[in-house]
Motif scaffolding. Sequence first.
Motif, mmCIF file in Angstrom:
data_model
loop_
_atom_site.group_PDB
_atom_site.id
_atom_site.type_symbol
_atom_site.label_atom_id
_atom_site.label_comp_id
_atom_site.label_asym_id
_atom_site.label_seq_id
_atom_site.Cartn_x
_atom_site.Cartn_y
_atom_site.Cartn_z
ATOM 1 N N PHE A 445 -1.787 60.600 -13.349
ATOM 2 C CA PHE A 445 -1.719 61.850 -12.596
ATOM 3 C C PHE A 445 -1.838 61.602 -11.087
ATOM 4 O O PHE A 445 -1.914 62.553 -10.308
ATOM 5 C CB PHE A 445 -2.786 62.824 -13.081
ATOM 6 C CG PHE A 445 -2.496 63.355 -14.462
ATOM 7 C CD1 PHE A 445 -1.629 64.415 -14.651
ATOM 8 C CD2 PHE A 445 -3.065 62.765 -15.589
ATOM 9 C CE1 PHE A 445 -1.335 64.892 -15.916
ATOM 10 C CE2 PHE A 445 -2.785 63.237 -16.861
ATOM 11 C CZ PHE A 445 -1.918 64.307 -17.033
ATOM 12 N N SER A 446 -1.850 60.345 -10.690
ATOM 13 C CA SER A 446 -1.818 59.989 -9.280
ATOM 14 C C SER A 446 -0.369 59.846 -8.827
ATOM 15 O O SER A 446 0.466 59.295 -9.552
ATOM 16 C CB SER A 446 -2.559 58.677 -9.033
ATOM 17 O OG SER A 446 -2.256 58.156 -7.756
ATOM 18 N N ILE A 447 -0.080 60.298 -7.620
ATOM 19 C CA ILE A 447 1.271 60.150 -7.087
ATOM 20 C C ILE A 447 1.616 58.686 -6.858
ATOM 21 O O ILE A 447 2.779 58.308 -6.740
ATOM 22 C CB ILE A 447 1.413 60.965 -5.780
ATOM 23 C CG1 ILE A 447 2.895 61.129 -5.424
ATOM 24 C CG2 ILE A 447 0.641 60.302 -4.631
ATOM 25 C CD1 ILE A 447 3.149 62.086 -4.292
ATOM 26 N N TYR A 448 0.614 57.832 -6.814
ATOM 27 C CA TYR A 448 0.840 56.403 -6.578
ATOM 28 C C TYR A 448 1.018 55.609 -7.871
ATOM 29 O O TYR A 448 1.293 54.408 -7.824
ATOM 30 C CB TYR A 448 -0.330 55.824 -5.781
ATOM 31 C CG TYR A 448 -0.512 56.469 -4.436
ATOM 32 C CD1 TYR A 448 0.393 56.233 -3.401
ATOM 33 C CD2 TYR A 448 -1.574 57.336 -4.193
ATOM 34 C CE1 TYR A 448 0.237 56.836 -2.162
ATOM 35 C CE2 TYR A 448 -1.746 57.954 -2.964
ATOM 36 C CZ TYR A 448 -0.827 57.702 -1.944
ATOM 37 O OH TYR A 448 -0.981 58.314 -0.726
ATOM 38 N N ALA A 449 0.863 56.249 -9.005
ATOM 39 C CA ALA A 449 0.932 55.524 -10.275
ATOM 40 C C ALA A 449 2.349 55.038 -10.555
ATOM 41 O O ALA A 449 3.331 55.743 -10.306
ATOM 42 C CB ALA A 449 0.461 56.419 -11.409
ATOM 43 N N ARG A 450 2.430 53.816 -11.085
ATOM 44 C CA ARG A 450 3.706 53.251 -11.505
ATOM 45 C C ARG A 450 3.565 52.715 -12.927
ATOM 46 O O ARG A 450 2.484 52.290 -13.338
ATOM 47 C CB ARG A 450 4.136 52.121 -10.578
ATOM 48 C CG ARG A 450 4.452 52.560 -9.170
ATOM 49 C CD ARG A 450 4.930 51.407 -8.305
ATOM 50 N NE ARG A 450 3.882 50.426 -8.052
ATOM 51 C CZ ARG A 450 4.038 49.341 -7.301
ATOM 52 N NH1 ARG A 450 5.220 49.082 -6.763
ATOM 53 N NH2 ARG A 450 3.045 48.506 -7.115
ATOM 54 N N THR A 451 4.657 52.735 -13.648
ATOM 55 C CA THR A 451 4.644 52.148 -14.985
ATOM 56 C C THR A 451 4.660 50.629 -14.857
ATOM 57 O O THR A 451 5.419 50.076 -14.059
ATOM 58 C CB THR A 451 5.861 52.599 -15.805
ATOM 59 O OG1 THR A 451 7.052 52.237 -15.116
ATOM 60 C CG2 THR A 451 5.841 54.097 -16.027
ATOM 61 N N GLU A 452 3.802 49.976 -15.633
ATOM 62 C CA GLU A 452 3.820 48.511 -15.686
ATOM 63 C C GLU A 452 4.654 48.023 -16.852
ATOM 64 O O GLU A 452 5.410 47.066 -16.728
ATOM 65 C CB GLU A 452 2.388 47.991 -15.804
ATOM 66 C CG GLU A 452 1.557 48.221 -14.573
ATOM 67 C CD GLU A 452 0.859 46.955 -14.133
ATOM 68 O OE1 GLU A 452 0.546 46.120 -15.003
ATOM 69 O OE2 GLU A 452 0.648 46.795 -12.918
ATOM 70 N N ARG A 453 4.502 48.705 -17.988
ATOM 71 C CA ARG A 453 5.249 48.300 -19.167
ATOM 72 C C ARG A 453 5.480 49.526 -20.040
ATOM 73 O O ARG A 453 4.611 50.385 -20.157
ATOM 74 C CB ARG A 453 4.490 47.222 -19.946
ATOM 75 C CG ARG A 453 5.300 46.610 -21.079
ATOM 76 C CD ARG A 453 4.550 45.473 -21.749
ATOM 77 N NE ARG A 453 4.655 44.205 -21.010
ATOM 78 C CZ ARG A 453 4.213 43.035 -21.461
ATOM 79 N NH1 ARG A 453 3.596 42.979 -22.644
ATOM 80 N NH2 ARG A 453 4.364 41.942 -20.749
ATOM 81 N N VAL A 454 6.658 49.598 -20.646
ATOM 82 C CA VAL A 454 7.025 50.704 -21.524
ATOM 83 C C VAL A 454 7.431 50.125 -22.880
ATOM 84 O O VAL A 454 8.291 49.226 -22.944
ATOM 85 C CB VAL A 454 8.184 51.533 -20.930
ATOM 86 C CG1 VAL A 454 8.582 52.656 -21.877
ATOM 87 C CG2 VAL A 454 7.805 52.087 -19.555
ATOM 88 N N TYR A 455 6.813 50.628 -23.924
ATOM 89 C CA TYR A 455 7.120 50.183 -25.291
ATOM 90 C C TYR A 455 7.819 51.306 -26.057
ATOM 91 O O TYR A 455 7.425 52.472 -25.976
ATOM 92 C CB TYR A 455 5.841 49.837 -26.050
ATOM 93 C CG TYR A 455 5.114 48.594 -25.582
ATOM 94 C CD1 TYR A 455 5.364 47.352 -26.163
ATOM 95 C CD2 TYR A 455 4.151 48.675 -24.573
ATOM 96 C CE1 TYR A 455 4.679 46.222 -25.749
ATOM 97 C CE2 TYR A 455 3.468 47.551 -24.152
ATOM 98 C CZ TYR A 455 3.730 46.323 -24.744
ATOM 99 O OH TYR A 455 3.043 45.203 -24.326
ATOM 100 N N VAL A 456 8.824 50.937 -26.814
ATOM 101 C CA VAL A 456 9.477 51.849 -27.754
ATOM 102 C C VAL A 456 9.438 51.193 -29.124
ATOM 103 O O VAL A 456 9.958 50.084 -29.306
ATOM 104 C CB VAL A 456 10.934 52.149 -27.341
ATOM 105 C CG1 VAL A 456 11.581 53.094 -28.354
ATOM 106 C CG2 VAL A 456 10.985 52.757 -25.941
ATOM 107 N N ASP A 457 8.774 51.846 -30.060
ATOM 108 C CA ASP A 457 8.569 51.264 -31.392
ATOM 109 C C ASP A 457 7.969 49.860 -31.310
ATOM 110 O O ASP A 457 8.324 48.962 -32.083
ATOM 111 C CB ASP A 457 9.874 51.233 -32.183
ATOM 112 C CG ASP A 457 10.190 52.576 -32.830
ATOM 113 O OD1 ASP A 457 9.245 53.264 -33.248
ATOM 114 O OD2 ASP A 457 11.368 52.947 -32.904
ATOM 115 N N GLY A 458 7.047 49.671 -30.382
ATOM 116 C CA GLY A 458 6.338 48.406 -30.273
ATOM 117 C C GLY A 458 7.112 47.302 -29.590
ATOM 118 O O GLY A 458 6.584 46.201 -29.407
#
Length: 485
Positions: A445-458
Amino acid sequence: MRIWVTAAAVLATAAMGGCATTGGAAQAASRPKAEAKAAPKPLPKGLDPQASANPFPSTYKPLAGRPTAIVGATALTGTGEQVDNATVLFKDGRIEQVAAGLPAPAGYEVIEAKGKWVTPGLIDTHSHLGVYAAPAVAAHSDGNELTNPTTPEVWAEHSVWPQDPQFNTARVGGVTTLLILPGSGNLIGGRGVTLRNVPGRTVQDMKFPDAPYTLKMACGENPKRVYGSKGRAPSTRMGNVAGYRAAWINAADYKRRWDDYRAKVERGEKADAPKRDLGLDTLMGVLNGEILIENHCYRADEMAQMIDISKEFGYRITAFHHAVEAYKIADKLADNGICVATWTNWWGGKMEMADSVEANVPLVDAIKGGCAIIKSDDPDVTQRLNQEAAEALAAGRAAGLNITEAQAIRWITANPAKALGISAQTGSLEAGKRADLVIWDKDPFSIYARTERVYVDGGIAYDRRDSSRQPVSDFELGLAREGVR
């Protein structure tokens, strides 16, 4: 001759009087057995809606993954809970356990995530990626079939271009599942399709297995503007309502004819099947409870009218989209089990958007049974659904509502899954569900947050620190990846 007839009559009378309980059986036994009725021939391929319910089946195959333990993170589970110092375990594409301080089992890849956050994969319930693909040229404008006010026969998946680079940029923003809808130029725009946000050669490679189909409908200014400008009906809101009702009358009659046909076939009677109609197939699927209604509608009064129409014809509205005045009838929506998919601060683009408030989502969420969703309807907003949700959270708190981040994360995870009929499979970090999740470098919920890793079905669908896990496209030139700085 007359004497013979009389004698025969006497004999017949005696037989009937003396053998009333056995004569019929004896005579039946003396006759050849009647042949069983021949089973009705099946309809030729393609003429039976039931047999053709899924002519474009999913060919989705999960990304390869390995047993993984994310250790030490703050987890927002999508169930309304926040777990500090959490360990998230997943294996074989499924979440196994989420608990504080849980040790990583032997053989698991361990990701040290102290100071980081984990959420379910984000779900965008209103997207036009693939049907309005990038580059934004006329050749890629395939979202609105503006040839008739009601076009339930069209399916968005037949316009989806799977190479649209906007799927990649959405994935960077943490989006793991999307509902791709037709546009809102028609009263009834056609079927939507739920996709897994993974690269695919065909749209079938992306289709969420067994996700229900949806039907896009639209209220208000759009259809009356499109067809009024052509000198055709509808050109008014009352024309809109007449158009919906006429379509559902036709659908109810079509359903009756197919139901009558199937009942006769079941009884072994001769029956002629109705001629199949692709548009009425879709509407019949709604009446049968198999296809979910996703209804573009801004104003509170029009949402109430659509609810009345649904009750007149016996179907259910799953979600109102845009719905900037939902806060005015939040109790009515909750009573009817209808979700609200909207933005935080989009307003003023046309008159029906004028009475929007930033606290719309939290005001809907505050009602018992309320189902509030943040969605995009935009290729840029889909990259920052977390920020749009953060704006709504701040607006709700400013309005005096006590909302936690653990509750607010549901607006972009669990509630969208509910509206798409896939909540048993995804949308929250619960044992047995698909391992769709995002690791954030900061509070999401921070405007500075970034995704580090995204998993789909593991499987790793995106990794900010590994260029080999960052799908790119030749068509991506000029597009901004908002999750990458």
